[in-house]
Write a protein that holds these residues in place. Structure first.
Motif, short mmCIF file in Angstrom:
data_model
loop_
_atom_site.label_atom_id
_atom_site.label_comp_id
_atom_site.label_asym_id
_atom_site.label_seq_id
_atom_site.Cartn_x
_atom_site.Cartn_y
_atom_site.Cartn_z
N VAL A 203 -8.53 4.00 3.52
CA VAL A 203 -9.20 2.82 3.22
C VAL A 203 -10.56 3.03 3.61
O VAL A 203 -11.58 2.05 3.40
N TRP B 85 -13.48 -0.14 2.89
CA TRP B 85 -13.13 -1.46 3.64
C TRP B 85 -13.74 -1.44 4.90
O TRP B 85 -13.53 -0.41 5.46
N LEU C 44 -9.11 -4.45 9.86
CA LEU C 44 -7.85 -3.76 9.49
C LEU C 44 -6.78 -3.94 10.04
O LEU C 44 -6.42 -3.62 11.14
N ALA D 83 0.87 -1.19 -0.07
CA ALA D 83 0.08 -0.09 0.00
C ALA D 83 0.89 1.32 0.07
O ALA D 83 1.91 1.25 0.51
N LEU E 278 -2.18 -4.13 5.59
CA LEU E 278 -1.53 -3.36 4.81
C LEU E 278 -0.07 -3.46 5.05
O LEU E 278 0.39 -3.25 6.37
N TRP F 279 -3.63 5.66 7.27
CA TRP F 279 -3.91 4.68 6.48
C TRP F 279 -5.28 4.15 6.60
O TRP F 279 -5.84 3.94 5.97
N ALA G 75 -3.38 2.80 -1.19
CA ALA G 75 -4.11 1.98 -0.22
C ALA G 75 -5.84 1.95 -0.25
O ALA G 75 -6.44 0.72 -0.10
N HIS G 76 -6.05 2.93 -0.85
CA HIS G 76 -7.58 2.84 -1.22
C HIS G 76 -7.96 1.78 -2.45
O HIS G 76 -9.11 1.06 -2.38
N ALA H 60 -7.84 -1.77 -0.74
CA ALA H 60 -8.91 -1.85 0.07
C ALA H 60 -10.27 -2.27 -0.88
O ALA H 60 -11.11 -2.92 -0.54
N LYS H 61 -10.28 -1.47 -2.10
CA LYS H 61 -11.14 -2.11 -3.20
C LYS H 61 -10.71 -3.59 -3.52
O LYS H 61 -11.96 -4.55 -3.68
#
Length: 285
Positions: free
Chosen positions: A266, A270, A274, A198, A246, A262, A229-230, A233-234
Motif C-alpha cells: 500500500v 496511502w 495503517l 485486502a 486492512l 502488506w 491491498a493497493h 489503499a487507493k
C-alpha cells in the motif's frame, strides 16, 4: 464519555482455518457506549470475551452477507450468550435469508433449548432475537447512532453490504467483501477509520496450492469479488479517511508473507496511519 474503538476479532479472509492461522471475520465496534458486533465468523464468541465483553450484554449484530466466514457462528454466539445470562432483546440485521439459518439453528438445538428452559428456568431463546432484513440506505438510527449501507460488488452474491456507523464523535466504515467500487469512496468520505478487505496479489498462486481442493473457479472468484491491498489503499486515499485498517486478509496464514509485505503493497497509495489486521487488534478512534 466512553472510549470509541474497534476491535478486529477475526481478520482472515475465507472460512478455512489451519495450524497457526487467524480466525474468520468478526468485529466489535464500541461507539459512544454502544457495543455492536459486525459479522460472526468462526471464533467470534471467544473474541468478544477476550475483549472483556459480557455476552449477556449483546444487543445489536450486523451480518454483511451470507458467506459462512461471516455468519457461521451467529447461532452459537447467541446460544452461548443466553447461557451466560442474556435475557433482553437482540436485534440482528442482515441480508434476506438469514432467518432461514436462524430457524435451522433453533431446530438443531431444540432439545437443548427446551431442556434448559424447563430445567434451569431460563427465558425462551426463541423470543429474544429479532431478525431485520437489511437493504441499502439508512438501516437504523438509535441513541445517536446512525447506520447506513450500500451494496458492494461481491458476485455471485447480490445482497452484500458495506456499512457506515456514525455518531456525534466517531465515524467508522466497514467495506464488507467487495471488488473495488467507486461508490465506497463517497460512502466512506472523511471517516475516522475505514476497515477494508485486502488481498496480497503475489501471494495468491501459493494460496491456491495450499487450498488443494479448489479449481480455477476459486482464483476467478478472488479476482472478480475481492480487492487487492493497493486498491484498498487507493479507495482510502480518495475517500480522505483518517485511518486505514486492512482486514479479511487473503492470505493471512502464509508464513512466507508478513506485515511488511502488506505495508509495502500500500506504500505508493496511502500515507496515513495503517493497521494491518490481526486477531484481537484494538484500534482507538
Amino acid at each position: 464519555m466512553s472510549q470509541n474503538y474497534v476491535a478486529l476479532l477475526g481478520t482472515k479472509g475465507g472460512p478455512a482455518i489451519r495450524p497457526g492461522s487467524s480466525m474468520p471475520t468478526s468485529n466489535l465496534f464500541c461507539l459512544d457506549g454502544q457495543q455492536i458486533v459486525v459479522d460472526c465468523g468462526l471464533g467470534v464468541t471467544r473474541g468478544l470475551v477476550d475483549q472483556g465483553m459480557q455476552l449477556k450484554d449483546l444487543s445489536l449484530i450486523f451480518i454483511s452477507h451470507l458467506h459462512s466466514d461471516h455468519y457461521l457462528e451467529l447461532g452459537p454466539l447467541l446460544h452461548t450468550a443466553w447461557t451466560a445470562g442474556l435475557s433482553s432483546k437482540v436485534d440482528v440485521w442482515g441480508p434476506a435469508g438469514l432467518d432461514v439459518y436462524w430457524q435451522g439453528f433453533l431446530a438443531s438445538m431444540k432439545a437443548d433449548i427446551e431442556l434448559r428452559i424447563e430445567d434451569e428456568g431460563r427465558p425462551d431463546l426463541r423470543d429474544l432475537l429479532q431478525i431485520h432484513v437489511m437493504d441499502a440506505g439508512i438501516v437504523m438510527e438509535r441513541d445517536g447512532l446512525s447506520i447506513s449501507a450500500i451494496r458492494t460488488e461481491h458476485p455471485p452474491l447480490v445482497d452484500c453490504f458495506a456499512l457506515s456507523f456514525k455518531t456525534s464523535s466517531a465515524h467508522v466504515v466497514f467495506s464488507g467483501d467487495t471488488a473495488p467500487i467507486a461508490a465506497l469512496e463517497d460512502f466512506a468520505r472523511g471517516a475516522d477509520l475505514l476497515i477494508h478487505e485486502a488481498m496480497l496479489e503475489n501471494a495468491l498462486p501459493a494460496l491456491m496450492k495450499r487450498v488443494g481442493n479448489g479449481s480455477d473457479k476459486l482464483m476467478a472468484h478472488w479476482l472478480r469479488s475481492h480487492t487487492f491491498a493497493h486498491d484498498a489503499a487507493k479507495t482510502a486515499t480518495q475517500a480522505g479517511v483518517r485511518q486505514l485498517a486492512l482486514s479479511h486478509l487473503i492470505p493471512s496464514d502464509d508464513p512466507a508473507y508478513g506485515e511488511q509485505d502488506w505495508k509495502e503493497a500500500v506504500a505508493d497509495f496511502w500515507e496515513g496511519p495503517l493497521h494491518v489486521g490481526h486477531d484481537g487488534l484494538k484500534i482507538m478512534l
